[in-house]
Design an enzyme around this catalytic site. Structure first.
Site, PDB file in Angstrom:
ATOM      1  N   ARG A 188      26.285  37.307  37.882  1.00 58.61           N
ATOM      2  CA  ARG A 188      27.602  38.045  38.345  1.00 58.61           C
ATOM      3  C   ARG A 188      27.215  39.184  38.854  1.00 58.61           C
ATOM      4  O   ARG A 188      27.806  39.709  39.837  1.00 58.61           O
ATOM      5  CB  ARG A 188      28.166  38.398  36.672  1.00 58.61           C
ATOM      6  CG  ARG A 188      29.460  39.352  37.005  1.00 58.61           C
ATOM      7  CD  ARG A 188      30.610  39.193  35.789  1.00 58.61           C
ATOM      8  NE  ARG A 188      31.447  40.117  35.602  1.00 58.61           N
ATOM      9  CZ  ARG A 188      32.556  40.064  36.514  1.00 58.61           C
ATOM     10  NH1 ARG A 188      32.713  38.859  37.141  1.00 58.61           N
ATOM     11  NH2 ARG A 188      33.326  40.673  36.391  1.00 58.61           N
TER      12      ARG A 188
ATOM     13  N   VAL B 298      34.481  47.079  36.405  1.00 57.71           N
ATOM     14  CA  VAL B 298      33.104  47.604  36.279  1.00 57.71           C
ATOM     15  C   VAL B 298      32.009  47.457  37.684  1.00 57.71           C
ATOM     16  O   VAL B 298      31.082  47.579  37.687  1.00 57.71           O
ATOM     17  CB  VAL B 298      32.493  46.847  35.263  1.00 57.71           C
ATOM     18  CG1 VAL B 298      32.899  47.088  33.697  1.00 57.71           C
ATOM     19  CG2 VAL B 298      32.402  45.325  35.321  1.00 57.71           C
TER      20      VAL B 298
ATOM     21  N   HIS C  61      35.913  50.828  31.093  1.00 54.49           N
ATOM     22  CA  HIS C  61      35.033  49.531  30.492  1.00 54.49           C
ATOM     23  C   HIS C  61      33.381  49.684  30.967  1.00 54.49           C
ATOM     24  O   HIS C  61      32.925  48.726  30.974  1.00 54.49           O
ATOM     25  CB  HIS C  61      35.587  48.090  30.858  1.00 54.49           C
ATOM     26  CG  HIS C  61      36.899  47.976  30.152  1.00 54.49           C
ATOM     27  ND1 HIS C  61      38.016  47.104  30.528  1.00 54.49           N
ATOM     28  CD2 HIS C  61      37.434  48.672  29.042  1.00 54.49           C
ATOM     29  CE1 HIS C  61      38.558  47.293  29.801  1.00 54.49           C
ATOM     30  NE2 HIS C  61      38.717  47.948  28.810  1.00 54.49           N
TER      31      HIS C  61
ATOM     32  N   CYS D  81      17.597  53.600  22.398  1.00 53.89           N
ATOM     33  CA  CYS D  81      17.310  55.058  22.591  1.00 53.89           C
ATOM     34  C   CYS D  81      18.204  55.619  23.590  1.00 53.89           C
ATOM     35  O   CYS D  81      18.347  56.917  23.980  1.00 53.89           O
ATOM     36  CB  CYS D  81      15.884  55.110  23.270  1.00 53.89           C
ATOM     37  SG  CYS D  81      15.695  54.642  24.801  1.00 53.89           S
TER      38      CYS D  81
ATOM     39  N   THR E 284      46.720  44.693  36.885  1.00 57.27           N
ATOM     40  CA  THR E 284      46.246  44.373  35.540  1.00 57.27           C
ATOM     41  C   THR E 284      47.189  43.698  34.916  1.00 57.27           C
ATOM     42  O   THR E 284      48.594  43.771  35.047  1.00 57.27           O
ATOM     43  CB  THR E 284      45.905  45.633  34.829  1.00 57.27           C
ATOM     44  OG1 THR E 284      45.583  45.254  33.450  1.00 57.27           O
ATOM     45  CG2 THR E 284      46.849  46.856  34.993  1.00 57.27           C
TER      46      THR E 284
ATOM     47  N   ASN F  74      51.563  44.445  41.663  1.00 56.81           N
ATOM     48  CA  ASN F  74      50.884  43.343  41.245  1.00 56.81           C
ATOM     49  C   ASN F  74      51.650  42.061  41.811  1.00 56.81           C
ATOM     50  O   ASN F  74      52.653  42.179  42.285  1.00 56.81           O
ATOM     51  CB  ASN F  74      51.146  43.170  39.692  1.00 56.81           C
ATOM     52  CG  ASN F  74      50.457  42.152  39.168  1.00 56.81           C
ATOM     53  OD1 ASN F  74      50.253  40.934  39.419  1.00 56.81           O
ATOM     54  ND2 ASN F  74      49.613  42.676  37.984  1.00 56.81           N
TER      55      ASN F  74
ATOM     56  N   ALA G 121      47.506  44.027  46.181  1.00 56.04           N
ATOM     57  CA  ALA G 121      47.209  45.505  46.337  1.00 56.04           C
ATOM     58  C   ALA G 121      46.628  45.856  47.802  1.00 56.04           C
ATOM     59  O   ALA G 121      46.925  46.869  48.234  1.00 56.04           O
ATOM     60  CB  ALA G 121      45.993  45.826  45.347  1.00 56.04           C
TER      61      ALA G 121
HETATM   62  P1  OAD Z   1      43.440  40.183  34.423  1.00 54.93           P
HETATM   63  O1  OAD Z   1      42.702  39.023  34.914  1.00 54.93           O
HETATM   64  O2  OAD Z   1      43.888  40.066  32.981  1.00 54.93           O
HETATM   65  O3  OAD Z   1      44.748  40.409  35.310  1.00 54.93           O
HETATM   66  C1  OAD Z   1      44.596  40.596  36.525  1.00 54.93           C
HETATM   67  C2  OAD Z   1      45.961  40.873  37.142  1.00 54.93           C
HETATM   68  O4  OAD Z   1      45.838  41.107  38.565  1.00 54.93           O
HETATM   69  C3  OAD Z   1      47.026  39.862  36.943  1.00 54.93           C
HETATM   70  O5  OAD Z   1      48.183  40.411  36.471  1.00 54.93           O
HETATM   71  C4  OAD Z   1      47.344  39.508  38.310  1.00 54.93           C
HETATM   72  O6  OAD Z   1      48.685  39.110  38.599  1.00 54.93           O
HETATM   73  C5  OAD Z   1      46.897  40.672  39.305  1.00 54.93           C
HETATM   74  N1  OAD Z   1      46.551  40.262  40.488  1.00 54.93           N
HETATM   75  C6  OAD Z   1      45.788  39.411  40.972  1.00 54.93           C
HETATM   76  N2  OAD Z   1      45.568  39.584  42.443  1.00 54.93           N
HETATM   77  C7  OAD Z   1      46.047  40.520  42.778  1.00 54.93           C
HETATM   78  C8  OAD Z   1      46.035  41.219  44.142  1.00 54.93           C
HETATM   79  N3  OAD Z   1      45.680  40.814  45.196  1.00 54.93           N
HETATM   80  N4  OAD Z   1      46.929  42.468  44.166  1.00 54.93           N
HETATM   81  C9  OAD Z   1      47.695  42.903  42.882  1.00 54.93           C
HETATM   82  N5  OAD Z   1      47.766  42.321  41.875  1.00 54.93           N
HETATM   83  C10 OAD Z   1      46.774  41.108  41.588  1.00 54.93           C
HETATM   84  O7  OAD Z   1      42.526  41.482  34.631  1.00 54.93           O
HETATM   85  P2  OAD Z   1      42.616  42.605  33.745  1.00 54.93           P
HETATM   86  O8  OAD Z   1      44.131  43.016  33.544  1.00 54.93           O
HETATM   87  O9  OAD Z   1      41.939  43.790  34.714  1.00 54.93           O
HETATM   88  O10 OAD Z   1      37.568  43.692  30.015  1.00 54.93           O
HETATM   89  O11 OAD Z   1      41.698  42.537  32.480  1.00 54.93           O
HETATM   90  C11 OAD Z   1      41.699  43.577  31.775  1.00 54.93           C
HETATM   91  C12 OAD Z   1      40.270  43.406  30.835  1.00 54.93           C
HETATM   92  O12 OAD Z   1      40.129  42.239  30.574  1.00 54.93           O
HETATM   93  C13 OAD Z   1      38.988  43.581  31.871  1.00 54.93           C
HETATM   94  O13 OAD Z   1      38.593  44.837  32.127  1.00 54.93           O
HETATM   95  C14 OAD Z   1      38.263  42.794  30.972  1.00 54.93           C
HETATM   96  C15 OAD Z   1      38.988  41.678  30.560  1.00 54.93           C
HETATM   97  O14 OAD Z   1      38.563  41.327  29.254  1.00 54.93           O
HETATM   98  C16 OAD Z   1      36.315  43.650  29.186  1.00 54.93           C
HETATM   99  O15 OAD Z   1      35.554  42.785  29.639  1.00 54.93           O
HETATM  100  C17 OAD Z   1      36.078  44.744  28.281  1.00 54.93           C
END
Ligand code: OAD
Length: 255
Positions: A76, A109, A125, A136, A194, A219, A238
């Site tokens: 990754r 991240v 995150h 440490c 998100t 979104n 986006a």
């Molecule tokens: P998700 O994978 O849950 O959601 C991604 C979102 O982006 C979805 O609602 C899609 O519809 C939208 N999407 C996809 N492509 C897009 C684009 N080109 N433009 C606009 N929107 C688009 O990801 P997150 O909500 O970021 O945390 O997930 C939150 C957290 O879940 C992450 O930070 C991670 C994960 O567990 C940790 O690992 C702690």
């Protein structure tokens, strides 16, 4: 009304809210980096499909088998190192530069907001370019050389961990305090890419709304917020929608 006319209409509504805003902030998720080639988590073909979170993203899984988790992170990290900001990241940096956006709170991240030039970025995150010793606290960049032998070890002898928040860990006090203060104070919040399913990040738009802020969602799909919390949903990518907002708010295109 076709989807493109609907988006134009919603853009007008969003621009009106953002023109009035004195303290606008953005909350971003994996969707903003999708156009940089980084898979999102929960969509079909997403990251969690290949790497189930209970096996790869919990702190107890890391403690049980750090080599397995680091082997995923080696792959990754290389992918993240090769990725570049897209038009969406640049548009947010442009809005900040123009005094139209106070800060970006990101769940990502990947460091791409900073790479695009955003100055005030709250990393909710963590940051996957770094690893940190849980013993440490020493931190150093994740490089190919540093991962030649996994798991990498700190000079104090303990195992290093990617400097990201895993499930079962808590958000850093500093990030939580700054994000909460921004959410409490803002009068407009852009919620971008998100699925708004992971807490406490998903509580930030609720806090903002509770304090009177307008919520503008960008979104490609509706989310759990769209019908309940969101004032304007800009349904689109986006990387296409944010440059249109930036162009209109920074005077490059006064329409
Ligand atoms: P998700 O994978 O849950 O959601 C991604 C979102 O982006 C979805 O609602 C899609 O519809 C939208 N999407 C996809 N492509 C897009 C684009 N080109 N433009 C606009 N929107 C688009 O990801 P997150 O909500 O970021 O945390 O997930 C939150 C957290 O879940 C992450 O930070 C991670 C994960 O567990 C940790 O690992 C702690």
């Amino acid at each position: 009304m076709n989807p493109s006319e609907r988006l134009d209409e919603q853009l007008d509504a969003a621009i009106a809210l953002l023109r009035r805003a004195e303290h606008a902030v953005a909350v971003t998720g994996a969707g903003i980096s999708a156009e940089s080639g980084i898979p999102t988590f929960r969509e079909s073909g997403g990251f969690w499909e290949k790497y189930p979170p209970e096996q790869y993203a919990t702190y107890s899984a890391f403690l049980k088998n750090p080599k397995k988790i680091w082997s995923m992170w080696r792959e990754r990290s290389a992918m993240l190192r090769d990725s570049e900001p897209n038009a969406g990241h640049y548009a947010l940096a442009q809005l900040e530069e123009a005094g139209r956006l106070e800060a970006v709170i990101t769940q990502n991240v990947d460091n791409l907001h900073q790479d695009a030039g955003s100055k005030r970025v709250v990393e909710f995150h963590g940051n996957a370019r770094w690893m940190r010793c849980k013993g440490c606290g020493h931190a150093e960049p994740i490089t190919e050389e540093a991962l030649e032998r996994i798991p990498p070890k700190c000079s104090c002898g303990a195992i290093m961990k990617p400097d990201v928040v895993m499930f079962e860990e808590w958000i850093s006090d500093d990030a939580l305090a700054e994000a909460s203060s921004l959410a409490n104070r803002c009068d407009a919040m852009l919620v971008i890419g998100t699925s708004a399913q992971v807490y406490p990040a998903a509580s930030l738009p609720r806090t903002a709304k509770h304090n009177g802020a307008s919520i503008i969602e960008v979104n490609i799909e509706p989310t759990g917020f769209t019908d309940t919390l969101t004032d304007v949903h800009l349904q689109g990518a986006a990387g296409e929608v944010l440059p249109r907002i930036a162009a209109r708010l920074t005077g490059e295109n006064g329409t």
